[in-house]
Design a protein around this motif. Structure first.
Motif, PDB file in Angstrom:
ATOM      1  N   LEU A  37       0.828  -1.216   0.000  1.00 46.50           N
ATOM      2  CA  LEU A  37       0.000   0.000   0.000  1.00 46.50           C
ATOM      3  C   LEU A  37       0.860   1.263   0.000  1.00 46.50           C
ATOM      4  CD1 LEU A  37      -2.816  -1.043   2.502  1.00 46.50           C
ATOM      5  CD2 LEU A  37      -2.911  -0.950   0.017  1.00 46.50           C
ATOM      6  N   GLY A  38       1.960   1.232   0.738  1.00 47.63           N
ATOM      7  CA  GLY A  38       2.849   2.389   0.762  1.00 47.63           C
ATOM      8  C   GLY A  38       3.458   2.667  -0.599  1.00 47.63           C
ATOM      9  N   SER A  39       3.872   1.602  -1.292  1.00 46.22           N
ATOM     10  CA  SER A  39       4.453   1.764  -2.632  1.00 46.22           C
ATOM     11  C   SER A  39       3.439   2.366  -3.595  1.00 46.22           C
ATOM     12  CB  SER A  39       4.922   0.420  -3.179  1.00 46.22           C
ATOM     13  OG  SER A  39       5.970  -0.094  -2.427  1.00 46.22           O
ATOM     14  N   LEU A  40       2.237   1.800  -3.591  1.00 44.77           N
ATOM     15  CA  LEU A  40       1.209   2.314  -4.497  1.00 44.77           C
ATOM     16  C   LEU A  40       0.835   3.758  -4.164  1.00 44.77           C
ATOM     17  CD1 LEU A  40      -1.073  -0.833  -4.789  1.00 44.77           C
ATOM     18  CD2 LEU A  40       0.619   0.004  -6.425  1.00 44.77           C
ATOM     19  N   TYR A  74       8.755   3.090  -6.442  1.00 43.39           N
ATOM     20  CA  TYR A  74       9.087   2.202  -7.557  1.00 43.39           C
ATOM     21  C   TYR A  74      10.165   1.190  -7.173  1.00 43.39           C
ATOM     22  CZ  TYR A  74       6.304   4.410 -11.239  1.00 43.39           C
ATOM     23  OH  TYR A  74       5.273   4.854 -12.019  1.00 43.39           O
ATOM     24  N   VAL A  75      11.194   1.636  -6.468  1.00 40.24           N
ATOM     25  CA  VAL A  75      12.262   0.713  -6.070  1.00 40.24           C
ATOM     26  C   VAL A  75      11.705  -0.364  -5.146  1.00 40.24           C
ATOM     27  CG1 VAL A  75      14.414   0.510  -4.761  1.00 40.24           C
ATOM     28  CG2 VAL A  75      14.155   2.323  -6.449  1.00 40.24           C
ATOM     29  N   HIS A  76      10.864   0.022  -4.202  1.00 43.21           N
ATOM     30  CA  HIS A  76      10.292  -0.970  -3.291  1.00 43.21           C
ATOM     31  C   HIS A  76       9.408  -1.956  -4.046  1.00 43.21           C
ATOM     32  CE1 HIS A  76       7.819  -2.779  -0.167  1.00 43.21           C
ATOM     33  NE2 HIS A  76       8.864  -2.577   0.611  1.00 43.21           N
ATOM     34  N   LEU A  77       8.629  -1.472  -5.003  1.00 38.55           N
ATOM     35  CA  LEU A  77       7.763  -2.348  -5.782  1.00 38.55           C
ATOM     36  C   LEU A  77       8.587  -3.359  -6.580  1.00 38.55           C
ATOM     37  CD1 LEU A  77       4.707  -2.580  -6.089  1.00 38.55           C
ATOM     38  CD2 LEU A  77       4.883  -1.147  -8.112  1.00 38.55           C
ATOM     39  N   VAL A  78       9.680  -2.914  -7.190  1.00 38.80           N
ATOM     40  CA  VAL A  78      10.548  -3.817  -7.952  1.00 38.80           C
ATOM     41  C   VAL A  78      11.177  -4.855  -7.025  1.00 38.80           C
ATOM     42  CG1 VAL A  78      12.707  -3.938  -9.261  1.00 38.80           C
ATOM     43  CG2 VAL A  78      10.993  -2.218  -9.840  1.00 38.80           C
ATOM     44  N   VAL A  79      11.671  -4.409  -5.864  1.00 41.02           N
ATOM     45  CA  VAL A  79      12.274  -5.345  -4.906  1.00 41.02           C
ATOM     46  C   VAL A  79      11.234  -6.365  -4.439  1.00 41.02           C
ATOM     47  CG1 VAL A  79      13.260  -5.523  -2.585  1.00 41.02           C
ATOM     48  CG2 VAL A  79      14.111  -3.797  -4.169  1.00 41.02           C
ATOM     49  N   ALA A  80      10.030  -5.922  -4.157  1.00 43.03           N
ATOM     50  CA  ALA A  80       8.974  -6.839  -3.702  1.00 43.03           C
ATOM     51  C   ALA A  80       8.650  -7.872  -4.774  1.00 43.03           C
ATOM     52  CB  ALA A  80       7.728  -6.050  -3.318  1.00 43.03           C
ATOM     53  N   ILE A  81       8.567  -7.447  -6.019  1.00 41.04           N
ATOM     54  CA  ILE A  81       8.280  -8.386  -7.112  1.00 41.04           C
ATOM     55  C   ILE A  81       9.417  -9.396  -7.254  1.00 41.04           C
ATOM     56  CG2 ILE A  81       8.061  -8.566  -9.631  1.00 41.04           C
ATOM     57  CD1 ILE A  81       6.442  -5.913  -9.479  1.00 41.04           C
ATOM     58  N   LEU A  82      10.660  -8.928  -7.170  1.00 39.84           N
ATOM     59  CA  LEU A  82      11.800  -9.845  -7.265  1.00 39.84           C
ATOM     60  C   LEU A  82      11.811 -10.854  -6.121  1.00 39.84           C
ATOM     61  CD1 LEU A  82      14.636  -7.426  -8.425  1.00 39.84           C
ATOM     62  CD2 LEU A  82      13.464  -9.174  -9.777  1.00 39.84           C
ATOM     63  N   VAL A  83      11.463 -10.424  -4.924  1.00 41.30           N
ATOM     64  CA  VAL A  83      11.410 -11.342  -3.775  1.00 41.30           C
ATOM     65  C   VAL A  83      10.326 -12.394  -3.993  1.00 41.30           C
ATOM     66  CG1 VAL A  83      10.799 -11.486  -1.322  1.00 41.30           C
ATOM     67  CG2 VAL A  83      12.439  -9.775  -2.103  1.00 41.30           C
ATOM     68  N   VAL A  84       9.167 -11.984  -4.468  1.00 40.18           N
ATOM     69  CA  VAL A  84       8.084 -12.937  -4.713  1.00 40.18           C
ATOM     70  C   VAL A  84       8.504 -13.946  -5.781  1.00 40.18           C
ATOM     71  CG1 VAL A  84       5.747 -13.160  -5.662  1.00 40.18           C
ATOM     72  CG2 VAL A  84       6.236 -11.437  -3.924  1.00 40.18           C
TER      73      VAL A  84
END
Length: 106
Positions: A37-40, A74-84
């Protein structure tokens, strides 16, 4: 010599955009407490703030805050997607290994 005149002491300083402040706050929060939610929020508020600042004709400031919020989001969203993706591949590899040695459920 073309020196610029000193700024008028009566000229009001540009007011900081509330959306820019919100974008930066969401950008920080996505790393500390509100991952998705914070990223969005940071990304949405950041784009809205930059448009609002651009269209204000100099009355609003805070473009740096909006940009920082966008970057954090954006950086957090990319990191989250990579972790998933990494976790999915990791567990997929475990499942494939178990099937290969014959330890699957019947």
């Amino acid at each position: 010599m073309n020196a610029l005149p000193p700024p008028s002491p009566l000229a009001p300083a540009p007011q900081t955009s509330a959306l820019a402040i919100a974008s930066l706050a969401f950008g920080i929060a996505c790393w500390l407490a509100l991952p998705v939610l914070g990223s969005l929020g940071a990304i949405i508020c950041g784009h809205m703030a930059r448009r609002e600042i651009r269209e204000s004709g100099g009355r609003l400031g805070g473009d740096g805050m909006a940009t920082a919020g966008l970057a954090l989001g954006y950086v957090h969203l990319v990191v989250a997607i990579l972790v998933v993706v990494f976790v999915m591949l990791l567990f997929g590899g475990f499942a494939a290994a178990l099937l290969a040695i014959g330890l699957h459920a019947h």
